[in-house]
Structures are given as C-alpha cells and as structure tokens.
Motif scaffolding. Structure first.
Motif, PDB file in Angstrom:
ATOM      1  N   GLY A 181     -20.495 -30.441  -6.989  1.00  0.00           N
ATOM      2  CA  GLY A 181     -21.692 -29.647  -7.279  1.00  0.00           C
ATOM      3  C   GLY A 181     -21.369 -28.276  -7.849  1.00  0.00           C
ATOM      4  O   GLY A 181     -22.240 -27.616  -8.399  1.00  0.00           O
ATOM      5  N   THR A 182     -20.115 -27.840  -7.725  1.00  0.00           N
ATOM      6  CA  THR A 182     -19.774 -26.500  -8.213  1.00  0.00           C
ATOM      7  C   THR A 182     -19.326 -26.518  -9.665  1.00  0.00           C
ATOM      8  O   THR A 182     -19.336 -25.502 -10.330  1.00  0.00           O
ATOM      9  CB  THR A 182     -18.640 -25.854  -7.380  1.00  0.00           C
ATOM     10  OG1 THR A 182     -17.513 -26.719  -7.404  1.00  0.00           O
ATOM     11  CG2 THR A 182     -19.078 -25.649  -5.940  1.00  0.00           C
ATOM     12  N   GLY A 183     -18.894 -27.665 -10.158  1.00  0.00           N
ATOM     13  CA  GLY A 183     -18.499 -27.764 -11.559  1.00  0.00           C
ATOM     14  C   GLY A 183     -19.749 -27.783 -12.407  1.00  0.00           C
ATOM     15  O   GLY A 183     -20.860 -27.848 -11.878  1.00  0.00           O
ATOM     16  N   PHE A 184     -19.595 -27.702 -13.732  1.00  0.00           N
ATOM     17  CA  PHE A 184     -20.806 -27.706 -14.559  1.00  0.00           C
ATOM     18  C   PHE A 184     -21.019 -29.094 -15.138  1.00  0.00           C
ATOM     19  O   PHE A 184     -21.724 -29.295 -16.104  1.00  0.00           O
ATOM     20  CB  PHE A 184     -20.711 -26.654 -15.669  1.00  0.00           C
ATOM     21  CG  PHE A 184     -19.429 -26.718 -16.426  1.00  0.00           C
ATOM     22  CD1 PHE A 184     -19.304 -27.561 -17.521  1.00  0.00           C
ATOM     23  CD2 PHE A 184     -18.338 -25.939 -16.045  1.00  0.00           C
ATOM     24  CE1 PHE A 184     -18.113 -27.632 -18.207  1.00  0.00           C
ATOM     25  CE2 PHE A 184     -17.146 -26.014 -16.736  1.00  0.00           C
ATOM     26  CZ  PHE A 184     -17.031 -26.858 -17.819  1.00  0.00           C
ATOM     27  N   SER A 185     -20.359 -30.054 -14.524  1.00  0.00           N
ATOM     28  CA  SER A 185     -20.442 -31.416 -15.026  1.00  0.00           C
ATOM     29  C   SER A 185     -21.827 -31.995 -14.749  1.00  0.00           C
ATOM     30  O   SER A 185     -22.501 -31.589 -13.809  1.00  0.00           O
ATOM     31  CB  SER A 185     -19.413 -32.251 -14.298  1.00  0.00           C
ATOM     32  OG  SER A 185     -19.497 -31.970 -12.923  1.00  0.00           O
ATOM     33  N   SER A 186     -22.212 -32.957 -15.558  1.00  0.00           N
ATOM     34  CA  SER A 186     -23.463 -33.633 -15.272  1.00  0.00           C
ATOM     35  C   SER A 186     -23.177 -34.708 -14.231  1.00  0.00           C
ATOM     36  O   SER A 186     -22.078 -35.230 -14.140  1.00  0.00           O
ATOM     37  CB  SER A 186     -24.013 -34.275 -16.541  1.00  0.00           C
ATOM     38  OG  SER A 186     -23.266 -35.422 -16.842  1.00  0.00           O
TER      39      SER A 186
END
Ligand code: C2E
Ligand code: CA
Ligand code: CA
Ligand code: CA
Length: 278
Positions: A181-186
């Motif tokens: 949840g902290t990455g900007f990945s979808s």
C-alpha cells in the motif's frame, strides 16, 4: 536579513556535513561489524486470527561497540548503497535458518521463518543459487521459509523479477509483499505476481480505528487480496481495537506489539513455552 540568511546557510551546511560524516563513519564501522559479528537477530511472532503461532519475522539489530543499538532503518540503506548488504544478508539468512531449526521440533509443521530481502540481493544473478546453497548448508527446508519483498523490488525489471518469484515458489518458498500500500503501484499488478501474501503497511493499521479512510483502504486491500486467493497480514497491530476491527474484516495474520515485540532468540524460546501449550 542577510546575516540571518548566512547563518541559516551555515547551519544547513554544518548539518549536511554532520550527516555525511555520520554516514561515512557508519559505512566504515559496518565493515568491521560484518567481520566481528556485531549483529543480532530479533524475532517477532506472527499469529493467526485464532491466536496460533504461524511464524516469526527475523529483524536484524546492530549493537555498535560505542554508539549502542543502531536501527536497521539507518544502516540497511547504507549497506545497500555500499553493497555490504550482500554479506549482511547472507549472515541473516544463515542465522535465521539455524535458529529456526532449533525451534522447529516444537513447532507446528506449517510454521515458517520470514526473512526480509533487499533489492540488491534479489536482483543479483547469483541469488537463487546462493539461496539454494544456504538452504543445503543449513538444512532448512524451502517450505519453512518465507521471503518478504517490497513492491519497489518488483517494479523495475519486472520480467526477470517474476521469473525469480516463480522459481522461489516452485522450491516451496512462500512470498509476501511487505509494506503493501505504500508503493505507488496499482493494485492490479498483484494479479500478475506469483505471491502468497500481502503485508499491509503499519501506517494504514495505525489509524484504522479512528480514520474511516484508512479503514476503507484496509478493507479494500483485504477484499482484493482474498479474491486473488492471497493471505493478508496486518503489521504493527498495537491495540485491541485495531485487532478487533481487523478480525472483523477477516484479516488472516497478525503481527505487532499487542502480541509480542521483536525479541532476542533466548527470549523467544521462553515466549514460545507459554504460547505453544494447549
Ligand atoms: P519491516 O520489514 O516493515 O519490519 C517491521 C518493522 O516494524 C520492524 O522495525 C518492527 O520492529 C516494527 N514493528 C513491529 N510491530 C510493531 C508495532 O506494533 N508498532 C510499531 N510501531 N512498530 C512495530 P525494525 O525492526 O526497526 O525494522 C525496520 C526495517 O528494517 C524493516 O521494516 C525492514 O525493512 C528493515 N530490516 C530489518 N531487518 C532486516 C534484514 O534482515 N534485512 C533487510 N534487507 N532489511 C531488514
Ligand atoms: Ca518485513
Ligand atoms: Ca513491513
Ligand atoms: Ca517497513
């Protein structure tokens, strides 16, 4: 104002110099720490919703001879920068494997030892061979190991990363995505990844009881993960309220100060005596 500006600049420069010196010093000290075994592993239990021990996360500690305990948040990034992380990670993997083997006779067979992977370690061409060699040398079964990777590790070089993940899972190693949840990945990228678990980052768990947006995010992550047949771990669970709310959302595994802090191996052995009976 001019004087003021100069002073601010001066303080700023001093500050940067201090930080640089500190980093250079730590970098040199790390070299010695690796040679002189100044590291120690602490272990934090992971529990099922029903309260059963399901494994332990190995967390490295540095007992600096003059500076005392230094947080991994400080020295892991430096070790990454210098490449010292490779030697350190090798030590961590071996220590964790041997400690876990000591405990294994008392543990249910599904228990695993979780080890954090660094990006540099994961992306090395020799990673799989060296891991296999360590498993053989220590006698730890691949099915007793869980590796924690952050989303960032998987974002660049995706094809090679996915191949490596497939190979790990074929060996029987479990894969968890850390700090989820902290990455900007979808979220949709999860669908393509051969992983077993997501660990929801502590920052979302923190406010789950008093921030409805964080609660909604956690609810969404759990529902999505379950649709994809992934297990969900909540890290950093500190209060009963958080635990109850997560349980109501069907979170599978719990980790946090509410249950147990990371502890030295000897303390873990005592802790286990209390938690395995019955
Ligand atoms: P992480 O993998 O996300 O580990 C969880 C961190 O949260 C640990 O911090 C743990 O002590 C802390 N924690 C656990 N429960 C609670 C709680 O209820 N409340 C709060 N406030 N904190 C909790 P720690 O041990 O300082 O480690 C920090 C980070 O350093 C780890 O974050 C991981 O990214 C890295 N790290 C630690 N050991 C290793 C290692 O052996 N290898 C690598 N590559 N990285 C490591
Ligand atoms: Ca972790
Ligand atoms: Ca984490
Ligand atoms: Ca983290």
């Amino acid at each position: 104002a001019k004087q003021q500006g100069r002073n601010t600049l001066q303080t700023f420069t001093q500050d940067i110099n201090q930080k640089l010196t500190q980093r250079v010093t730590l970098r040199n000290d790390l070299q010695e720490a690796i040679l002189n075994e100044q590291f120690e592993l602490h272990y934090q239990p992971l529990l099922t919703r029903g309260g059963q021990v399901q494994g332990f996360e190995a967390l490295v500690r540095w007992n600096h001879p003059s500076k005392g305990a230094i947080s991994p948040v400080l020295f892991i990034p430096i070790a990454e920068e210098t490449g010292q992380i490779i030697a350190l990670s090798q030590w961590v993997m071996e220590r964790a494997a041997r400690d876990f083997l000591t405990l294994q006779p008392q543990l249910p067979s599904y228990c695993r030892i979780s080890v954090n992977l660094s990006p540099m370690q994961f992306h090395r061409p020799s990673f799989l061979n060296s891991l296999t060699a360590t498993l053989n040398a220590t006698g730890l079964s691949a099915t007793s190991l869980e590796l924690e990777l952050t989303e960032g590790i998987l974002m660049n070089d995706t094809d090679a990363a996915i191949d490596t993940l497939h190979a790990l899972r074929e060996m029987g190693i479990s894969i968890a995505i850390d700090d989820f949840g902290t990455g900007f990945s979808s979220l949709s990228y999860l669908r393509h990844l051969p992983v077993d678990k997501v660990k929801i980052d502590r920052s979302f768990i923190n406010n789950i009881a008093n921030n409805s947006k964080d609660a909604a995010i956690v609810q969404g992550i759990i529902a999505l993960a379950h649709h994809l047949e992934l297990a969900v771990v909540a890290e950093g669970v500190e209060t009963l309220e958080q635990q109850q709310q997560l349980a109501a959302l069907n979170c599978d595994v719990f980790q946090g100060y509410l249950f147990a802090r990371p502890m030295p191996f000897e303390t873990l052995q005592v802790w286990l005596k209390d938690h395995l009976k019955g």
